[in-house]
Design a protein around this motif. Structure first.
Motif, PDB file in Angstrom:
ATOM      1  N   ALA A 174       0.833  -1.204   0.000  1.00  0.00           N
ATOM      2  CA  ALA A 174       0.000   0.000   0.000  1.00  0.00           C
ATOM      3  C   ALA A 174       0.868   1.255   0.000  1.00  0.00           C
ATOM      4  O   ALA A 174       0.572   2.235  -0.708  1.00  0.00           O
ATOM      5  CB  ALA A 174      -0.920  -0.011   1.213  1.00  0.00           C
ATOM      6  N   MET A 175       1.943   1.249   0.792  1.00  0.00           N
ATOM      7  CA  MET A 175       2.822   2.414   0.833  1.00  0.00           C
ATOM      8  C   MET A 175       3.516   2.627  -0.508  1.00  0.00           C
ATOM      9  O   MET A 175       3.673   3.763  -0.971  1.00  0.00           O
ATOM     10  CB  MET A 175       3.856   2.269   1.953  1.00  0.00           C
ATOM     11  N   LYS A 203       8.578  14.013   4.840  1.00  0.00           N
ATOM     12  CA  LYS A 203       9.362  12.882   4.338  1.00  0.00           C
ATOM     13  C   LYS A 203       9.884  12.042   5.496  1.00  0.00           C
ATOM     14  O   LYS A 203       9.901  10.806   5.426  1.00  0.00           O
ATOM     15  CB  LYS A 203      10.524  13.361   3.468  1.00  0.00           C
ATOM     16  N   ALA A 204      10.331  12.691   6.575  1.00  0.00           N
ATOM     17  CA  ALA A 204      10.828  11.946   7.734  1.00  0.00           C
ATOM     18  C   ALA A 204       9.722  11.080   8.338  1.00  0.00           C
ATOM     19  O   ALA A 204       9.960   9.932   8.729  1.00  0.00           O
ATOM     20  CB  ALA A 204      11.373  12.915   8.787  1.00  0.00           C
ATOM     21  N   ARG A 205       8.506  11.630   8.403  1.00  0.00           N
ATOM     22  CA  ARG A 205       7.353  10.883   8.912  1.00  0.00           C
ATOM     23  C   ARG A 205       7.128   9.620   8.079  1.00  0.00           C
ATOM     24  O   ARG A 205       6.918   8.530   8.611  1.00  0.00           O
ATOM     25  CB  ARG A 205       6.117  11.793   8.879  1.00  0.00           C
ATOM     26  N   HIS A 206       7.166   9.780   6.759  1.00  0.00           N
ATOM     27  CA  HIS A 206       6.979   8.640   5.863  1.00  0.00           C
ATOM     28  C   HIS A 206       8.112   7.630   6.004  1.00  0.00           C
ATOM     29  O   HIS A 206       7.888   6.426   6.128  1.00  0.00           O
ATOM     30  CB  HIS A 206       6.900   9.129   4.417  1.00  0.00           C
ATOM     31  N   ASP A 207       9.351   8.113   5.981  1.00  0.00           N
ATOM     32  CA  ASP A 207      10.509   7.215   6.022  1.00  0.00           C
ATOM     33  C   ASP A 207      10.567   6.432   7.325  1.00  0.00           C
ATOM     34  O   ASP A 207      10.931   5.245   7.342  1.00  0.00           O
ATOM     35  CB  ASP A 207      11.806   8.011   5.833  1.00  0.00           C
ATOM     36  N   ASP A 208      10.216   7.083   8.431  1.00  0.00           N
ATOM     37  CA  ASP A 208      10.214   6.403   9.723  1.00  0.00           C
ATOM     38  C   ASP A 208       9.196   5.258   9.724  1.00  0.00           C
ATOM     39  O   ASP A 208       9.490   4.145  10.194  1.00  0.00           O
ATOM     40  CB  ASP A 208       9.880   7.414  10.817  1.00  0.00           C
ATOM     41  N   HIS A 209       8.015   5.521   9.189  1.00  0.00           N
ATOM     42  CA  HIS A 209       6.981   4.486   9.154  1.00  0.00           C
ATOM     43  C   HIS A 209       7.365   3.369   8.183  1.00  0.00           C
ATOM     44  O   HIS A 209       7.086   2.185   8.441  1.00  0.00           O
ATOM     45  CB  HIS A 209       5.636   5.087   8.759  1.00  0.00           C
ATOM     46  N   HIS A 210       8.002   3.744   7.069  1.00  0.00           N
ATOM     47  CA  HIS A 210       8.431   2.752   6.089  1.00  0.00           C
ATOM     48  C   HIS A 210       9.396   1.757   6.734  1.00  0.00           C
ATOM     49  O   HIS A 210       9.281   0.537   6.539  1.00  0.00           O
ATOM     50  CB  HIS A 210       9.102   3.465   4.913  1.00  0.00           C
ATOM     51  N   LEU A 211      10.332   2.271   7.516  1.00  0.00           N
ATOM     52  CA  LEU A 211      11.257   1.388   8.228  1.00  0.00           C
ATOM     53  C   LEU A 211      10.511   0.510   9.229  1.00  0.00           C
ATOM     54  O   LEU A 211      10.814  -0.684   9.377  1.00  0.00           O
ATOM     55  CB  LEU A 211      12.319   2.214   8.952  1.00  0.00           C
ATOM     56  N   ALA A 212       9.523   1.081   9.907  1.00  0.00           N
ATOM     57  CA  ALA A 212       8.746   0.318  10.891  1.00  0.00           C
ATOM     58  C   ALA A 212       8.035  -0.859  10.238  1.00  0.00           C
ATOM     59  O   ALA A 212       7.910  -1.936  10.844  1.00  0.00           O
ATOM     60  CB  ALA A 212       7.737   1.225  11.585  1.00  0.00           C
ATOM     61  N   VAL A 213       7.576  -0.683   9.002  1.00  0.00           N
ATOM     62  CA  VAL A 213       6.892  -1.775   8.283  1.00  0.00           C
ATOM     63  C   VAL A 213       7.846  -2.949   8.080  1.00  0.00           C
ATOM     64  O   VAL A 213       7.480  -4.110   8.310  1.00  0.00           O
ATOM     65  CB  VAL A 213       6.355  -1.270   6.928  1.00  0.00           C
ATOM     66  N   TYR A 214       9.069  -2.668   7.667  1.00  0.00           N
ATOM     67  CA  TYR A 214      10.014  -3.761   7.410  1.00  0.00           C
ATOM     68  C   TYR A 214      10.577  -4.348   8.703  1.00  0.00           C
ATOM     69  O   TYR A 214      10.919  -5.531   8.754  1.00  0.00           O
ATOM     70  CB  TYR A 214      11.107  -3.290   6.446  1.00  0.00           C
ATOM     71  N   GLU A 215      10.638  -3.540   9.733  1.00  0.00           N
ATOM     72  CA  GLU A 215      10.993  -4.095  11.041  1.00  0.00           C
ATOM     73  C   GLU A 215       9.887  -5.017  11.547  1.00  0.00           C
ATOM     74  O   GLU A 215      10.159  -6.057  12.165  1.00  0.00           O
ATOM     75  CB  GLU A 215      11.260  -2.965  12.037  1.00  0.00           C
ATOM     76  N   ALA A 216       8.632  -4.676  11.251  1.00  0.00           N
ATOM     77  CA  ALA A 216       7.511  -5.545  11.621  1.00  0.00           C
ATOM     78  C   ALA A 216       7.574  -6.871  10.872  1.00  0.00           C
ATOM     79  O   ALA A 216       7.103  -7.902  11.367  1.00  0.00           O
ATOM     80  CB  ALA A 216       6.186  -4.843  11.322  1.00  0.00           C
ATOM     81  N   ASP A 228      16.835  -1.219   6.537  1.00  0.00           N
ATOM     82  CA  ASP A 228      17.193  -0.095   5.666  1.00  0.00           C
ATOM     83  C   ASP A 228      17.267  -0.546   4.211  1.00  0.00           C
ATOM     84  O   ASP A 228      16.772   0.146   3.302  1.00  0.00           O
ATOM     85  CB  ASP A 228      18.550   0.490   6.069  1.00  0.00           C
ATOM     86  N   GLN A 229      17.903  -1.700   3.972  1.00  0.00           N
ATOM     87  CA  GLN A 229      18.056  -2.208   2.607  1.00  0.00           C
ATOM     88  C   GLN A 229      16.711  -2.558   1.985  1.00  0.00           C
ATOM     89  O   GLN A 229      16.465  -2.269   0.802  1.00  0.00           O
ATOM     90  CB  GLN A 229      18.966  -3.443   2.622  1.00  0.00           C
ATOM     91  N   ALA A 230      15.840  -3.184   2.762  1.00  0.00           N
ATOM     92  CA  ALA A 230      14.523  -3.560   2.246  1.00  0.00           C
ATOM     93  C   ALA A 230      13.720  -2.320   1.876  1.00  0.00           C
ATOM     94  O   ALA A 230      13.130  -2.239   0.788  1.00  0.00           O
ATOM     95  CB  ALA A 230      13.773  -4.400   3.279  1.00  0.00           C
ATOM     96  N   ALA A 231      13.682  -1.335   2.773  1.00  0.00           N
ATOM     97  CA  ALA A 231      12.939  -0.102   2.507  1.00  0.00           C
ATOM     98  C   ALA A 231      13.526   0.635   1.309  1.00  0.00           C
ATOM     99  O   ALA A 231      12.782   1.147   0.454  1.00  0.00           O
ATOM    100  CB  ALA A 231      12.959   0.792   3.749  1.00  0.00           C
ATOM    101  N   ALA A 232      14.856   0.693   1.222  1.00  0.00           N
ATOM    102  CA  ALA A 232      15.501   1.402   0.112  1.00  0.00           C
ATOM    103  C   ALA A 232      15.246   0.697  -1.214  1.00  0.00           C
ATOM    104  O   ALA A 232      15.062   1.357  -2.250  1.00  0.00           O
ATOM    105  CB  ALA A 232      17.006   1.505   0.368  1.00  0.00           C
ATOM    106  N   ALA A 233      15.229  -0.633  -1.209  1.00  0.00           N
ATOM    107  CA  ALA A 233      14.983  -1.384  -2.444  1.00  0.00           C
ATOM    108  C   ALA A 233      13.599  -1.058  -3.010  1.00  0.00           C
ATOM    109  O   ALA A 233      13.438  -0.838  -4.214  1.00  0.00           O
ATOM    110  CB  ALA A 233      15.107  -2.882  -2.185  1.00  0.00           C
ATOM    111  N   VAL A 234      12.610  -1.014  -2.134  1.00  0.00           N
ATOM    112  CA  VAL A 234      11.257  -0.717  -2.591  1.00  0.00           C
ATOM    113  C   VAL A 234      11.147   0.743  -3.027  1.00  0.00           C
ATOM    114  O   VAL A 234      10.545   1.055  -4.057  1.00  0.00           O
ATOM    115  CB  VAL A 234      10.227  -1.050  -1.501  1.00  0.00           C
ATOM    116  N   PHE A 235      11.746   1.652  -2.246  1.00  0.00           N
ATOM    117  CA  PHE A 235      11.662   3.068  -2.593  1.00  0.00           C
ATOM    118  C   PHE A 235      12.305   3.336  -3.953  1.00  0.00           C
ATOM    119  O   PHE A 235      11.724   4.049  -4.790  1.00  0.00           O
ATOM    120  CB  PHE A 235      12.338   3.919  -1.522  1.00  0.00           C
ATOM    121  N   THR A 236      13.489   2.794  -4.201  1.00  0.00           N
ATOM    122  CA  THR A 236      14.168   3.053  -5.471  1.00  0.00           C
ATOM    123  C   THR A 236      13.433   2.395  -6.629  1.00  0.00           C
ATOM    124  O   THR A 236      13.442   2.919  -7.752  1.00  0.00           O
ATOM    125  CB  THR A 236      15.634   2.583  -5.432  1.00  0.00           C
TER     126      THR A 236
END
Length: 233
Positions: free
Chosen positions: A81-82, A110-123, A132-140
């Motif tokens: 969804a994100m 952007k910080a609000r979004h990025d923080d939550h994005h990391l929380a999703v992959y930590e979950a 960090d790598q998982a979130a960055a892979a999806v973002f890029t």
């Protein structure tokens, strides 16, 4: 509009509208002042510079993004969804893609979004650098796909601004690209089909196909968090 009736919020919102209409290259204080019925110099009382205005506009649109709760919907559904929401933001505001190339983009939104994005992959079970790598892979992945939308928006502005001349240049470039492609068997096979007219257009489902493939890989690798994403020990 008098200087004392201007607000930063109004200026930033109008800048977003100008950027949506004219792109990053169309943003300047004179054009912004015209939209606000104000002198260009009055903008500087509220924003430090054009570069700062781009950052403020970027952070404004970042606030459009939703933050789904992985505890409620599951990490993968939240991640998907994100990613879809982010892609939608980039296609609504295609100037964001070149903004990333020209500016260090930061801000509360952007910080609000990025923080939550990391929380999703930590979950999901990723920890530390792996999250960090998982979130960055999806973002890029999302950003790369959005580049096509940004290019289409730029072409549309040129066609609107320059008319027949821009259309002729675009048609000439497409003809030359197809001539070159005919020298290569896999490209030629596609040009020889009935869909040759859509050669430059990616299938509508390409983004979703790639996103699900990427999430499939992350889901398989999450069980290896303790030993590295590649499963090595």
């Amino acid at each position: 509009m008098a200087r004392d009736t201007l607000t930063r919020d109004r200026i930033v919102q109008t800048a977003v509208e100008l950027l949506d209409a004219e792109g990053l290259e169309g943003l300047n204080m004179r054009a912004l002042g015209k939209r606000l019925d104000s002198a260009a110099t009055a903008m500087y009382w509220h924003v430090k510079s054009k570069d700062n205005l781009v950052l403020l506009a970027t952070d404004r649109v970042w606030g459009e993004l939703a933050l789904p709760d992985p505890a409620a919907v599951g990490w993968r559904a939240a991640a998907a969804a994100m990613a879809a929401d982010l892609f939608g933001m980039f296609t609504r505001h295609p100037w964001l893609v070149p903004a990333f190339a020209a500016h260090v983009v930061y801000g509360e939104g952007k910080a609000r979004h990025d923080d939550h994005h990391l929380a999703v992959y930590e979950a999901a079970g990723f920890t530390g650098a792996q999250a960090d790598q998982a979130a960055a892979a999806v973002f890029t992945y999302v950003l790369g796909n959005a580049a096509g939308a940004a290019a289409s928006a730029s072409h549309a502005r040129r066609l609107s601004r320059d008319g027949a001349k821009a259309e002729a240049q675009l048609n000439d470039a497409m003809t030359k690209a197809q001539e070159i492609a005919m020298n290569y068997p896999h490209l030629r096979a596609r040009l020889d089909t009935a869909a040759a007219a859509d050669y430059a257009a990616a299938p509508a489902e390409t983004f979703e196909f790639g996103l699900q493939a990427l999430l499939d890989g992350l889901e398989r690798n999450v069980t290896n968090c303790g030993s590295g994403l590649d499963g090595s020990r």
